[in-house]
Design a protein around this motif. Structure first.
Motif, PDB file in Angstrom:
ATOM      1  N   ILE A  14       0.865  -1.180   0.000  1.00 47.56           N
ATOM      2  CA  ILE A  14       0.000   0.000   0.000  1.00 47.56           C
ATOM      3  C   ILE A  14       0.902   1.231   0.000  1.00 47.56           C
ATOM      4  N   ALA A  15       0.625   2.123  -0.946  1.00 47.08           N
ATOM      5  CA  ALA A  15       1.472   3.311  -1.079  1.00 47.08           C
ATOM      6  C   ALA A  15       1.138   4.340  -0.005  1.00 47.08           C
ATOM      7  N   LEU A  16       2.182   4.890   0.613  1.00 47.83           N
ATOM      8  CA  LEU A  16       2.008   6.021   1.533  1.00 47.83           C
ATOM      9  C   LEU A  16       2.181   7.319   0.746  1.00 47.83           C
ATOM     10  N   LYS A  18       1.612   8.161  -3.178  1.00 44.33           N
ATOM     11  CA  LYS A  18       0.956   7.446  -4.281  1.00 44.33           C
ATOM     12  C   LYS A  18       1.617   7.661  -5.635  1.00 44.33           C
ATOM     13  N   TYR A  19       1.598   6.584  -6.403  1.00 43.58           N
ATOM     14  CA  TYR A  19       1.900   6.646  -7.853  1.00 43.58           C
ATOM     15  C   TYR A  19       0.562   6.925  -8.517  1.00 43.58           C
ATOM     16  N   TRP A  20       0.439   8.041  -9.217  1.00 45.89           N
ATOM     17  CA  TRP A  20      -0.842   8.335  -9.854  1.00 45.89           C
ATOM     18  C   TRP A  20      -0.584   9.115 -11.141  1.00 45.89           C
ATOM     19  N   GLY A  21      -0.259   8.398 -12.190  1.00 47.28           N
ATOM     20  CA  GLY A  21      -0.027   9.031 -13.490  1.00 47.28           C
ATOM     21  C   GLY A  21       1.196   8.442 -14.169  1.00 47.28           C
ATOM     22  N   LYS A  22       1.052   8.238 -15.493  1.00 50.10           N
ATOM     23  CA  LYS A  22       2.162   7.685 -16.265  1.00 50.10           C
ATOM     24  C   LYS A  22       2.669   8.721 -17.254  1.00 50.10           C
ATOM     25  N   LYS A  23       3.996   8.696 -17.477  1.00 49.46           N
ATOM     26  CA  LYS A  23       4.478   9.504 -18.598  1.00 49.46           C
ATOM     27  C   LYS A  23       4.722   8.630 -19.814  1.00 49.46           C
ATOM     28  N   SER A 104      -4.279  -5.761  -5.780  1.00 43.14           N
ATOM     29  CA  SER A 104      -4.074  -7.100  -6.337  1.00 43.14           C
ATOM     30  C   SER A 104      -3.126  -7.068  -7.527  1.00 43.14           C
ATOM     31  N   SER A 105      -3.127  -5.960  -8.285  1.00 38.95           N
ATOM     32  CA  SER A 105      -2.248  -5.920  -9.469  1.00 38.95           C
ATOM     33  C   SER A 105      -0.785  -5.883  -9.047  1.00 38.95           C
ATOM     34  N   ALA A 106      -0.510  -5.378  -7.840  1.00 38.31           N
ATOM     35  CA  ALA A 106       0.875  -5.302  -7.362  1.00 38.31           C
ATOM     36  C   ALA A 106       1.402  -6.690  -7.026  1.00 38.31           C
ATOM     37  N   GLY A 136       4.009  -5.009 -15.976  1.00 37.85           N
ATOM     38  CA  GLY A 136       2.661  -5.579 -15.807  1.00 37.85           C
ATOM     39  C   GLY A 136       1.738  -4.604 -15.099  1.00 37.85           C
ATOM     40  N   SER A 137       2.226  -4.009 -14.023  1.00 43.22           N
ATOM     41  CA  SER A 137       1.473  -3.008 -13.273  1.00 43.22           C
ATOM     42  C   SER A 137       2.501  -2.199 -12.490  1.00 43.22           C
ATOM     43  N   GLY A 138       2.395  -0.888 -12.582  1.00 42.53           N
ATOM     44  CA  GLY A 138       3.426  -0.037 -11.968  1.00 42.53           C
ATOM     45  C   GLY A 138       3.694  -0.388 -10.513  1.00 42.53           C
ATOM     46  N   SER A 139       2.611  -0.473  -9.726  1.00 40.53           N
ATOM     47  CA  SER A 139       2.781  -0.713  -8.289  1.00 40.53           C
ATOM     48  C   SER A 139       3.460  -2.052  -8.001  1.00 40.53           C
ATOM     49  N   ALA A 140       3.459  -2.971  -8.962  1.00 41.26           N
ATOM     50  CA  ALA A 140       4.061  -4.292  -8.765  1.00 41.26           C
ATOM     51  C   ALA A 140       5.577  -4.218  -8.595  1.00 41.26           C
ATOM     52  N   CYS A 141       6.199  -3.188  -9.147  1.00 42.66           N
ATOM     53  CA  CYS A 141       7.669  -3.114  -9.037  1.00 42.66           C
ATOM     54  C   CYS A 141       8.077  -2.969  -7.577  1.00 42.66           C
ATOM     55  N   ARG A 142       7.177  -2.433  -6.725  1.00 36.09           N
ATOM     56  CA  ARG A 142       7.510  -2.246  -5.306  1.00 36.09           C
ATOM     57  C   ARG A 142       7.328  -3.534  -4.512  1.00 36.09           C
ATOM     58  N   SER A 143       6.471  -4.460  -5.004  1.00 33.67           N
ATOM     59  CA  SER A 143       6.218  -5.702  -4.257  1.00 33.67           C
ATOM     60  C   SER A 143       7.350  -6.719  -4.378  1.00 33.67           C
ATOM     61  N   SER A 188     -10.705   1.417 -13.437  1.00 32.94           N
ATOM     62  CA  SER A 188      -9.439   0.786 -13.056  1.00 32.94           C
ATOM     63  C   SER A 188      -8.420   1.878 -12.720  1.00 32.94           C
ATOM     64  N   SER A 189      -7.384   1.494 -11.994  1.00 34.32           N
ATOM     65  CA  SER A 189      -6.314   2.455 -11.691  1.00 34.32           C
ATOM     66  C   SER A 189      -5.759   3.018 -12.996  1.00 34.32           C
ATOM     67  N   ARG A 190      -5.591   2.120 -13.943  1.00 35.20           N
ATOM     68  CA  ARG A 190      -4.976   2.541 -15.204  1.00 35.20           C
ATOM     69  C   ARG A 190      -5.761   3.663 -15.855  1.00 35.20           C
ATOM     70  N   LEU A 191      -7.070   3.469 -15.938  1.00 37.29           N
ATOM     71  CA  LEU A 191      -7.929   4.463 -16.584  1.00 37.29           C
ATOM     72  C   LEU A 191      -8.043   5.745 -15.760  1.00 37.29           C
ATOM     73  N   GLY A 192      -8.184   5.562 -14.453  1.00 36.43           N
ATOM     74  CA  GLY A 192      -8.360   6.702 -13.550  1.00 36.43           C
ATOM     75  C   GLY A 192      -7.175   7.647 -13.637  1.00 36.43           C
ATOM     76  N   MET A 193      -5.968   7.069 -13.531  1.00 40.71           N
ATOM     77  CA  MET A 193      -4.795   7.956 -13.521  1.00 40.71           C
ATOM     78  C   MET A 193      -4.572   8.613 -14.879  1.00 40.71           C
ATOM     79  N   GLN A 194      -4.924   7.888 -15.945  1.00 44.64           N
ATOM     80  CA  GLN A 194      -4.743   8.473 -17.282  1.00 44.64           C
ATOM     81  C   GLN A 194      -5.664   9.683 -17.470  1.00 44.64           C
ATOM     82  N   LEU A 279      -6.380   5.784   1.183  1.00 41.07           N
ATOM     83  CA  LEU A 279      -7.248   5.027   0.261  1.00 41.07           C
ATOM     84  C   LEU A 279      -6.595   4.994  -1.106  1.00 41.07           C
ATOM     85  N   ASP A 280      -6.752   3.859  -1.786  1.00 40.26           N
ATOM     86  CA  ASP A 280      -6.250   3.756  -3.158  1.00 40.26           C
ATOM     87  C   ASP A 280      -7.419   3.856  -4.119  1.00 40.26           C
ATOM     88  N   ALA A 281      -7.289   3.218  -5.272  1.00 43.17           N
ATOM     89  CA  ALA A 281      -8.345   3.335  -6.264  1.00 43.17           C
ATOM     90  C   ALA A 281      -9.484   2.376  -5.919  1.00 43.17           C
TER      91      ALA A 281
HETATM   92  C1  DP6 Z   1      -3.720   4.287  -6.220  1.00 41.15           C
HETATM   93  O1  DP6 Z   1      -0.168  -0.031 -10.255  1.00 41.15           O
HETATM   94  O2  DP6 Z   1      -2.624  -0.570 -10.154  1.00 41.15           O
HETATM   95  O3  DP6 Z   1      -2.770   2.148  -5.823  1.00 41.15           O
HETATM   96  O4  DP6 Z   1       0.343   0.655 -13.402  1.00 41.15           O
HETATM   97  O5  DP6 Z   1      -1.878   0.989 -14.454  1.00 41.15           O
HETATM   98  O6  DP6 Z   1      -1.339  -1.202 -13.378  1.00 41.15           O
HETATM   99  P1  DP6 Z   1      -1.127   0.299 -13.384  1.00 41.15           P
HETATM  100  O7  DP6 Z   1      -1.753   0.854 -12.023  1.00 41.15           O
HETATM  101  P2  DP6 Z   1      -1.566   0.391 -10.505  1.00 41.15           P
HETATM  102  O8  DP6 Z   1      -1.837   1.782  -9.747  1.00 41.15           O
HETATM  103  C2  DP6 Z   1      -1.747   1.911  -8.375  1.00 41.15           C
HETATM  104  C3  DP6 Z   1      -2.338   3.200  -7.944  1.00 41.15           C
HETATM  105  C4  DP6 Z   1      -2.520   3.375  -6.453  1.00 41.15           C
HETATM  106  C5  DP6 Z   1      -1.312   4.072  -5.827  1.00 41.15           C
HETATM  107  C6  DP6 Z   1      -0.060   3.244  -5.660  1.00 41.15           C
HETATM  108  O9  DP6 Z   1      -0.140   2.031  -5.461  1.00 41.15           O
HETATM  109  O10 DP6 Z   1       1.019   3.865  -5.667  1.00 41.15           O
END
Ligand code: DP6
Ligand code: ADP
Ligand code: CO
Length: 325
Positions: A14-16, A18-23, A104-106, A136-143, A188-194, A279-281
């Protein structure tokens, strides 16, 4: 011919900050760096083996056959790295609600990165595993790592990966997950952040202030200052959710019960208990507190929620293999 099967276990984080947006959508390079805590309670187990008899990848999630498109895209990256042309059998079990804002994507892509790369005969360093999981999913790199983990955004595929800050933290903290709704989120997180990156007028301010939050929280973690860590994390989460409300069309992951939990946490704080929310997405609220205070907080939550909705997680480990056949 079958390859050896490998099963990996990865825990969610769980991010303290947050990652929210892709370049970069294709490489999954984030706009901002982020910081998380890996949790022991929630995890994914994924088994992978390659099978020359298959005409396409086969993917089972919680014993149900799934559409393979996203997983196959990921497997294509593994195949390219390993110089393989064989399809795989992938079978995964989530010990975490899928797509409900509990990351779950992480755990999913961290486990898949390790199991698939091992089955393909690749011996990746943890840094390279982190880079692969990120695809696969950005947040997964931290897991890939346990405890507190930072994802430095970097500027290309090589330089964007996570590193541990304190893998085996001895800090007596925990996260209470209040599971308000296990259902899959609508956006989804992907759509929301985009949508946020494309339309929120506040995005530049988010990036600047997140950079400050990240530097400050790292200092506070070093000092074991729960009040400061919690305050920064809570404020950072609210800034992320404010972005969602400022997007076009605007959206929010909050449900009435999410707001009720936030109010309860604020009330407990006014009574002198050191606890903070994030809270996350999704509508589920995670409460950061000391292990010592968790019983009192759980007692208060129990007035409104069933036992099954209240899960206590402690810092968890990085990705690892759980068997070798
Ligand atoms: C709100 O890693 O699920 O949980 O990279 O598109 O797969 P994709 O998104 P994801 O986004 C996580 C967003 C978040 C904040 C965070 O975990 O940093
Ligand atoms: P969450 O809040 O659970 O991380 P996301 O919006 O990030 O939700 O989306 C989850 C994505 O991860 C979906 O595409 C979902 O199909 C995928 N996913 C979840 N669990 C697994 C798994 N065990 N293996 C592969 N993909 C998974
Ligand atoms: Co996710």
């Amino acid at each position: 011919m079958l390859s050896k099967a490998f099963t990996a276990r990865a825990h969610t984080n769980i991010a303290l900050i947050k990652y929210w947006g892709k370049k970069d959508q294709e490489l999954i390079l984030p706009m901002n760096s982020s910081l998380s805590l890996t949790l022991d309670h929630f995890y994914t187990d994924t088994e992978v083996y390659f099978d020359q008899a298959l005409k396409q990848d086969v993917f089972y999630l919680n014993e149900e056959k799934q559409n393979v498109s996203k997983v196959t895209q990921f497997m294509n990256i593994v195949r390219r790295q390993a110089g393989l042309k064989v399809f795989a059998h992938i079978s995964s079990t989530n010990h975490v609600p899928t797509m409900a804002g509990l990351a779950s994507s992480a755990s999913a892509y961290a486990a898949l990165a390790m199991a698939a790369s091992q089955a393909a005969g690749l011996q990746l360093s943890r840094r390279d595993l982190s880079r692969l999981a990120r695809r696969g999913s950005g947040s997964a790199c931290r897991s890939i790592y346990g405890g507190f983990v930072e994802w430095q955004r970097g500027h290309d595929d090589q330089s964007s990966f996570a590193s541990p800050i304190e893998e085996n933290t001895n800090w007596n903290i925990c996260m209470i997950a209040v599971v308000i709704d296990k259902a899959r989120k609508k956006i989804s997180s992907r759509l929301g952040m985009q949508r946020v990156v494309e339309t929120s007028p506040f995005y530049t301010a988010w990036m600047k202030s997140t950079e400050r939050d990240l530097a400050a929280i790292k200092e506070a973690i070093k000092k074991r200052d729960l009040k400061k860590v919690g305050t920064i994390a809570e404020e950072n989460a609210m800034k992320m959710h404010a972005l969602n409300m400022s997007a076009h069309p605007h959206f929010s992951y909050f449900e009435p019960a999410s707001i009720a939990v936030m109010h309860l946490v604020e009330l407990l704080r006014s009574e002198g208990i050191c606890c903070y929310y994030t809270l996350d997405a999704g509508p589920n609220v995670k409460i950061l507190c000391s292990v010592e205070d968790s019983t009192r907080i759980l007692d208060r939550l129990a007035a409104r929620f069933d036992k099954e909705q209240l899960l206590v997680a402690r810092p968890g480990p990085g990705v690892h293999l759980i068997n070798k056949k």
